[in-house]
Design an enzyme around this catalytic site. Structure first.
Site: not given
Length: 464
Positions: A405, A139, A385-387
């Site tokens: 997340c 992100h 994982f902020c993805a």
């Protein structure tokens, strides 16, 4: 299980070992910390969440401690400590430029993090800039481009497909306006290395520039701005074995010099004068200081420089070889557990850094991670994982499916739209990854030895 049985007695210097994979891990803070287990007793903590924040190198901590008594204001004082701190700050800039193999004329701007670096770049791009970014990005590089025309590219399944996807997208753009490509060097989810040099060549062939998110690459592999052909590179100190919340944006100076400062204030300005009409005229710096307003985090900056020196002196050839040994240990161990599915874009043979994400059949990922911590003293990560778009793609879920997340609201045993991530690096002992593999096998075979419940969205041991 270890293919490197003498690692524990190897010399402390990775460069002194005849067999690079047998070099000792670099000394890091916290390597002897013990944690309690819910089942009783204590165990040395296995920190296997390097992709989030790597432990600080002992060398970095020692360097910072030696400097701390001499701390002074930077660029703002005539006294000895201020002059010393200013020299330290600017020498750190030169060290980082050398670490990244920057070109003559490139600028090194100190920021708070990779996220801050990419938001800085997003703030200085031309107003009509087109931005191209793969949905696979963290992100930090997926989201900053709010004021630009953004094209989000679908996840590729091979490195070549990544290059072809980018080339097609760039070929369809307006060739007369500025364009920027943002790409990761190593995925924070799969650890896979991306074809940075080829993507940079494709970008330049179509008149675009490219910024490299090296947050997961720089701690594991050498990064050369010159050889890779990227225009900018961004990374964070806290993933490079340096604490204190500092980051770097390094690369071409023109867009940085031509834009308004990222932050307005002291340090960014050269001259400020009142006008006759009561307003203010400002002359901004044209150096990196233009985007470093305010009193800088000199300790954080020095810690990054110290880490750069430590990794360079240890030798990336040795560090990479040893990490490949650890990766092979983990992947071989997980392959022996049929219930485990390792997540990958490019396949099993893709080169990667020490970041591996997986799911376990029949387990909520938060439950599994909680059991690794509470029963085995192993710290990993669970979540998206902020993805989020990438993990949803890898899990085969709909892009609109819910997820966070952190851990979603799912009880132990329930399906969850998240995964487990184990990550390691230069400070990881063989014993930690071997214990992790053993714990995964034991949990799948025997189940958890403790009861767990969901609290504030996280799975935690039930102590009541």
């Amino acid at each position: 299980m270890s293919a490197c049985p003498n690692a524990a007695t190897a010399t402390a210097s990775a460069t002194e070992s005849a067999d690079p994979c047998c070099a000792a891990p670099l000394p890091v803070l916290g390597r002897d910390v013990t944690v309690p287990l819910v089942t009783g007793g204590e165990v040395t903590y296995a920190a296997l969440d390097y992709a989030a924040s790597a432990p600080a190198l002992q060398r970095v901590w020692d360097d910072v401690a030696a400097y701390a008594p001499y701390y002074g204001s930077v660029h703002r004082g005539a006294g000895y400590l201020s002059q010393l701190s200013t020299d330290l700050f600017e020498n750190s800039r030169a060290t980082v430029a050398e670490f990244l193999d920057c070109r003559p004329g490139d600028q090194v701007v100190f920021t708070r993090s990779t996220t801050d670096s990419l938001n800085l770049l997003a703030a200085v791009i031309p107003a009509d800039c087109q931005v191209f970014v793969f949905e696979t990005e963290h992100h930090a590089s997926l989201l900053p481009w709010r004021d630009a025309q953004v094209t989000y590219l679908n996840a590729p399944r091979t490195p070549q497909q990544a290059v072809e996807t980018l080339e097609r997208a760039l070929a369809d753009r307006d060739p007369h306006g500025p364009a920027l490509v943002c790409v990761t060097g190593a995925s924070n989810v799969t650890g896979e290395l991306w074809p940075v040099r080829e993507l940079a060549a494709a970008a330049h062939a179509h008149g675009a520039r490219i910024v490299l998110d090296a947050a997961q690459l720089a701690p594991h592999h050498p990064v050369s701005v010159r050889e890779s052909g990227v225009d900018w590179v961004a990374f964070s100190g806290h993933k490079l074995y340096a604490p204190f919340g500092s980051g770097v944006l390094a690369g071409r100076a023109d867009w940085l010099q031509e834009s308004e400062p990222y932050l307005a204030g002291g340090g960014a300005s050269r001259k400020v004068a009142r006008r006759a009409d009561g307003g203010v005229d400002v002359e901004w710096h044209t150096t990196a200081a233009r985007h470093e307003a305010g009193s800088p985090n000199v300790i954080g900056v020095y810690s990054i420089a110290s880490a750069c020196k430590a990794l360079t002196e240890a030798g990336f050839d040795s560090l990479v070889a040893r990490e490949r040994h650890l990766i092979a240990t983990v992947r071989a161990g997980l392959a022996e557990v049929p219930e485990v599915r390792v997540l990958s874009l490019f396949g099993d043979d893709a080169p990667r850094v020490g970041v591996i994400s997986f799911v376990v059949e029949g387990w909520n990922s938060s439950h599994f991670a909680a059991a690794l911590s509470a029963e085995y003293g192993i710290g990993v990560r669970d979540g998206l994982f902020c993805a989020h778009p990438l993990v949803r793609t890898l899990l085969g879920s709909d892009r609109q499916d819910p997820g966070e997340c952190g851990a979603p609201e799912a009880a132990p045993g329930e399906r969850s739209l998240n995964a487990i991530r184990v990550s390691f690096g230069a400070g990881t002992p063989d014993e930690h990854v071997e214990r992790f593999v053993g714990a995964v096998k034991a949990l799948v075979r025997d189940g958890a030895r403790w009861k767990y419940r969901t609290e504030d969205g996280r799975c935690v041991p039930d102590r009541g």
